[in-house]
Design an enzyme around this catalytic site. Sequence first.
Site, PDB file in Angstrom:
ATOM      1  N   ASP A   1      62.472  61.766  13.925  1.00  0.00           N
ATOM      2  CA  ASP A   1      63.736  62.120  13.269  1.00  0.00           C
ATOM      3  C   ASP A   1      63.903  63.636  13.075  1.00  0.00           C
ATOM      4  O   ASP A   1      64.936  64.085  12.574  1.00  0.00           O
ATOM      5  CB  ASP A   1      63.863  61.393  11.919  1.00  0.00           C
ATOM      6  CG  ASP A   1      64.063  59.896  12.106  1.00  0.00           C
ATOM      7  OD1 ASP A   1      64.360  59.465  13.230  1.00  0.00           O
ATOM      8  OD2 ASP A   1      63.909  59.142  11.123  1.00  0.00           O
TER       9      ASP A   1
ATOM     10  N   CYS B   1      71.205  51.144  20.744  1.00  0.00           N
ATOM     11  CA  CYS B   1      72.098  52.204  20.257  1.00  0.00           C
ATOM     12  C   CYS B   1      71.835  53.461  21.051  1.00  0.00           C
ATOM     13  O   CYS B   1      71.064  53.441  22.014  1.00  0.00           O
ATOM     14  CB  CYS B   1      71.929  52.429  18.764  1.00  0.00           C
ATOM     15  SG  CYS B   1      70.453  53.311  18.355  1.00  0.00           S
TER      16      CYS B   1
ATOM     17  N   ARG C   1      65.941  49.450  20.806  1.00  0.00           N
ATOM     18  CA  ARG C   1      65.771  48.956  19.445  1.00  0.00           C
ATOM     19  C   ARG C   1      65.536  47.439  19.352  1.00  0.00           C
ATOM     20  O   ARG C   1      66.320  46.708  18.746  1.00  0.00           O
ATOM     21  CB  ARG C   1      66.950  49.404  18.565  1.00  0.00           C
ATOM     22  CG  ARG C   1      67.176  50.893  18.727  1.00  0.00           C
ATOM     23  CD  ARG C   1      67.843  51.525  17.584  1.00  0.00           C
ATOM     24  NE  ARG C   1      67.009  51.655  16.413  1.00  0.00           N
ATOM     25  CZ  ARG C   1      67.340  52.391  15.356  1.00  0.00           C
ATOM     26  NH1 ARG C   1      68.456  53.059  15.354  1.00  0.00           N
ATOM     27  NH2 ARG C   1      66.554  52.452  14.311  1.00  0.00           N
TER      28      ARG C   1
ATOM     29  N   ARG D   1      76.326  59.468   7.719  1.00  0.00           N
ATOM     30  CA  ARG D   1      75.439  58.328   7.477  1.00  0.00           C
ATOM     31  C   ARG D   1      74.130  58.800   6.834  1.00  0.00           C
ATOM     32  O   ARG D   1      73.466  58.004   6.170  1.00  0.00           O
ATOM     33  CB  ARG D   1      75.105  57.628   8.789  1.00  0.00           C
ATOM     34  CG  ARG D   1      76.299  56.999   9.460  1.00  0.00           C
ATOM     35  CD  ARG D   1      75.878  56.285  10.706  1.00  0.00           C
ATOM     36  NE  ARG D   1      74.747  55.420  10.414  1.00  0.00           N
ATOM     37  CZ  ARG D   1      73.925  54.915  11.318  1.00  0.00           C
ATOM     38  NH1 ARG D   1      74.114  55.182  12.579  1.00  0.00           N
ATOM     39  NH2 ARG D   1      72.931  54.138  10.959  1.00  0.00           N
TER      40      ARG D   1
ATOM     41  N   LYS E   1      67.217  58.481   2.378  1.00  0.00           N
ATOM     42  CA  LYS E   1      68.035  57.366   2.884  1.00  0.00           C
ATOM     43  C   LYS E   1      67.137  56.229   3.341  1.00  0.00           C
ATOM     44  O   LYS E   1      67.331  55.069   2.972  1.00  0.00           O
ATOM     45  CB  LYS E   1      68.887  57.857   4.063  1.00  0.00           C
ATOM     46  CG  LYS E   1      69.449  56.738   4.920  1.00  0.00           C
ATOM     47  CD  LYS E   1      70.275  57.257   6.073  1.00  0.00           C
ATOM     48  CE  LYS E   1      69.538  57.540   7.357  1.00  0.00           C
ATOM     49  NZ  LYS E   1      69.179  56.397   8.187  1.00  0.00           N
ATOM     50  N   ASN E   2      66.131  56.565   4.167  1.00  0.00           N
ATOM     51  CA  ASN E   2      65.339  55.508   4.793  1.00  0.00           C
ATOM     52  C   ASN E   2      64.362  54.833   3.830  1.00  0.00           C
ATOM     53  O   ASN E   2      63.768  53.805   4.173  1.00  0.00           O
ATOM     54  CB  ASN E   2      64.606  56.055   6.024  1.00  0.00           C
ATOM     55  CG  ASN E   2      65.578  56.343   7.159  1.00  0.00           C
ATOM     56  OD1 ASN E   2      66.739  55.945   7.092  1.00  0.00           O
ATOM     57  ND2 ASN E   2      65.120  57.037   8.185  1.00  0.00           N
TER      58      ASN E   2
ATOM     59  N   ARG F   1      71.662  49.300  11.508  1.00  0.00           N
ATOM     60  CA  ARG F   1      70.573  48.393  11.884  1.00  0.00           C
ATOM     61  C   ARG F   1      69.675  47.974  10.730  1.00  0.00           C
ATOM     62  O   ARG F   1      69.069  46.907  10.761  1.00  0.00           O
ATOM     63  CB  ARG F   1      69.713  49.039  12.972  1.00  0.00           C
ATOM     64  CG  ARG F   1      70.278  48.787  14.294  1.00  0.00           C
ATOM     65  CD  ARG F   1      69.808  49.733  15.350  1.00  0.00           C
ATOM     66  NE  ARG F   1      70.687  49.542  16.488  1.00  0.00           N
ATOM     67  CZ  ARG F   1      71.897  50.041  16.558  1.00  0.00           C
ATOM     68  NH1 ARG F   1      72.363  50.801  15.600  1.00  0.00           N
ATOM     69  NH2 ARG F   1      72.667  49.793  17.589  1.00  0.00           N
TER      70      ARG F   1
HETATM   71  C1  EPZ Z   1      63.119  53.657  11.378  1.00  0.00           C
HETATM   72  O1  EPZ Z   1      63.763  52.877  12.382  1.00  0.00           O
HETATM   73  C2  EPZ Z   1      64.105  54.700  10.937  1.00  0.00           C
HETATM   74  N1  EPZ Z   1      65.302  54.047  10.428  1.00  0.00           N
HETATM   75  C3  EPZ Z   1      64.464  55.625  12.113  1.00  0.00           C
HETATM   76  O2  EPZ Z   1      65.293  56.661  11.620  1.00  0.00           O
HETATM   77  C4  EPZ Z   1      63.183  56.254  12.655  1.00  0.00           C
HETATM   78  O3  EPZ Z   1      63.505  57.002  13.821  1.00  0.00           O
HETATM   79  C5  EPZ Z   1      62.161  55.178  13.007  1.00  0.00           C
HETATM   80  O4  EPZ Z   1      61.939  54.299  11.865  1.00  0.00           O
HETATM   81  C6  EPZ Z   1      60.814  55.753  13.402  1.00  0.00           C
HETATM   82  O5  EPZ Z   1      60.323  56.572  12.389  1.00  0.00           O
HETATM   83  C7  EPZ Z   1      65.331  53.614   9.177  1.00  0.00           C
HETATM   84  O6  EPZ Z   1      64.384  53.742   8.410  1.00  0.00           O
HETATM   85  C8  EPZ Z   1      66.592  52.972   8.727  1.00  0.00           C
HETATM   86  P1  EPZ Z   1      60.666  51.286  14.176  1.00  0.00           P
HETATM   87  P2  EPZ Z   1      63.148  51.477  12.818  1.00  0.00           P
HETATM   88  O7  EPZ Z   1      60.813  49.826  14.058  1.00  0.00           O
HETATM   89  O8  EPZ Z   1      62.508  50.837  11.666  1.00  0.00           O
HETATM   90  C9  EPZ Z   1      59.565  49.825  18.608  1.00  0.00           C
HETATM   91  C10 EPZ Z   1      67.241  57.951  11.417  1.00  0.00           C
HETATM   92  O9  EPZ Z   1      67.674  58.889  12.135  1.00  0.00           O
HETATM   93  N2  EPZ Z   1      59.792  48.470  18.123  1.00  0.00           N
HETATM   94  O10 EPZ Z   1      59.579  51.954  13.397  1.00  0.00           O
HETATM   95  O11 EPZ Z   1      64.204  50.766  13.544  1.00  0.00           O
HETATM   96  C11 EPZ Z   1      60.854  50.624  18.691  1.00  0.00           C
HETATM   97  O12 EPZ Z   1      61.549  50.345  19.883  1.00  0.00           O
HETATM   98  C12 EPZ Z   1      66.671  56.699  12.045  1.00  0.00           C
HETATM   99  O13 EPZ Z   1      67.273  57.986  10.168  1.00  0.00           O
HETATM  100  C13 EPZ Z   1      59.450  47.408  18.916  1.00  0.00           C
HETATM  101  O14 EPZ Z   1      58.943  47.563  20.041  1.00  0.00           O
HETATM  102  O15 EPZ Z   1      62.047  51.983  13.851  1.00  0.00           O
HETATM  103  C14 EPZ Z   1      60.337  52.041  18.580  1.00  0.00           C
HETATM  104  O16 EPZ Z   1      59.894  52.460  19.845  1.00  0.00           O
HETATM  105  C15 EPZ Z   1      66.883  56.642  13.536  1.00  0.00           C
HETATM  106  N3  EPZ Z   1      59.678  46.149  18.438  1.00  0.00           N
HETATM  107  C16 EPZ Z   1      59.124  51.918  17.655  1.00  0.00           C
HETATM  108  O17 EPZ Z   1      58.773  50.532  17.676  1.00  0.00           O
HETATM  109  C17 EPZ Z   1      60.201  45.916  17.201  1.00  0.00           C
HETATM  110  O18 EPZ Z   1      60.355  44.748  16.835  1.00  0.00           O
HETATM  111  C18 EPZ Z   1      59.368  52.336  16.208  1.00  0.00           C
HETATM  112  O19 EPZ Z   1      60.509  51.635  15.709  1.00  0.00           O
HETATM  113  C19 EPZ Z   1      60.534  47.003  16.401  1.00  0.00           C
HETATM  114  C20 EPZ Z   1      60.326  48.281  16.879  1.00  0.00           C
END
Ligand code: EPZ
Length: 419
Positions: A307, A116, A121, A399, A22-23, A92
């Site tokens: 995850d 969320c 996020r 999802r 998915k991701n 998202r």
């Molecule tokens: C992706 O989310 C995945 N979603 C998430 O999977 C997964 O948990 C996550 O990566 C981490 O592996 C998808 O791929 C659709 P990040 P994403 O930006 O891209 C911080 C699932 O269950 N951050 O890598 O939104 C954030 O708060 C989902 O399939 C900032 O500080 O995650 C987090 O602590 C849930 N500023 C860390 O970085 C930003 O601008 C990692 O987030 C962006 C993120």
Amino acid sequence: MQKISVKGGKILKGEVSISGSKNATLPVMTAALLGESPSLIKNVPYLNDIKTMAEVLKTLGAKAQLEDHRLHIDPKGFNKWEAPYELVKTMRASIYSLGACLAKMEEAKVSLPGGCAIGARPIDLHLKGVEQLGAKVTIEHGYVHAKAENLVGTTIQLAGPHGPSLGATINVLLASTAAKGTTIIESASTEPEVEDTVNFLKAMGASIEGGGTSRLVIEGRKKLKGVEYSVIPDRVEAGTFMVAAAITKGDVTLKGVNANHLSAVTDKLRQIGVTVDVSPEGFRVRGEGSYKPADVWVLPYPGFPTDMQAQIMALLATVPGISVVTETIWENRFMHVFEMNRMGADINIDRSHAVVKGVPKLTGAPVMASDLRASAALILAGLVAEGETMIQRIYHLDRGYEKIEKKLSALGADIKRMD
Ligand code: EPZ
């Protein structure tokens, strides 16, 4: 409202095919917008998030049609640059339209995703990245509005407080394909889903070096064409079935798995005492003998994935001794703990640590899923709980897991979906 009923006590046995990721599919779909001709994406999982992303693409003017795990994307009509709140609030990853619209339309208006169930996020790194490429960004009425007539490559440091960001890396990567000159993304996400998007863009004709590493080098303004591409297997679905085999002391072979993407999960399961055999025939997971408790520290890839945190906790909840699970990515990703405790687990949370005292048995109960992976973890707990576990709010599950109840039932689980 649908529910899933699981009656515990069955030992899972047999083979299961793992669906496409998915991701990885979500950013690949958005990247397909950048081509001058249609793309055919294969191994696409049949999931609600994929349908939502198809709606996002259609809202932007492109065509997207999913048939038999093959997704045709025709970017010819892509002429709009607004991703509305109605779509972004349900998923998202719609935020990827920011990078794609900037690259192709020189303008993007995307609803702010907001927090969320798993955490705040933020998208500050996404915005920092596109601003450094030259976009003017304003935030008004709940929307990010970005304009850039002339994106120019530069060096962008994307490290955040919790490590790299998958989403920000994708957005900057997409935007940088249209930037003049060289863009270097430092502290890029090394997650396989980013590498897959890089590989897809390269197949389209983009010049990108360093996919799968923390330094991506992109030469922008190459002509991109549509291609046929098969996305990688879903490592989280695979990990979830590995835990399903382990928790029921079963013997399950996973087909269509990339073993490299699962090394941290495999290593942790072996440490607990689960047998994992990797061979060309598949990934065989067997639960024999007794298990040992373990400490799990969630880290960015190639560390143990956030995850899979809830799922491994379901297993550890049944392993005698004390395990500690530490979540470092999402500040609120322990909602499943309260539901597992209602099933008889003994788990205490201290800030980012969950102290898990293994109990001899879990008992079935009505439980509420709070997010996608928490839903899967409650099913896993239900597989070994005495009696019936009734999982509510399973729209989260739809999802991200394709036909999970059918796949588990084919392995011998007593599980059914109910209205
Ligand atoms: C992706 O989310 C995945 N979603 C998430 O999977 C997964 O948990 C996550 O990566 C981490 O592996 C998808 O791929 C659709 P990040 P994403 O930006 O891209 C911080 C699932 O269950 N951050 O890598 O939104 C954030 O708060 C989902 O399939 C900032 O500080 O995650 C987090 O602590 C849930 N500023 C860390 O970085 C930003 O601008 C990692 O987030 C962006 C993120």
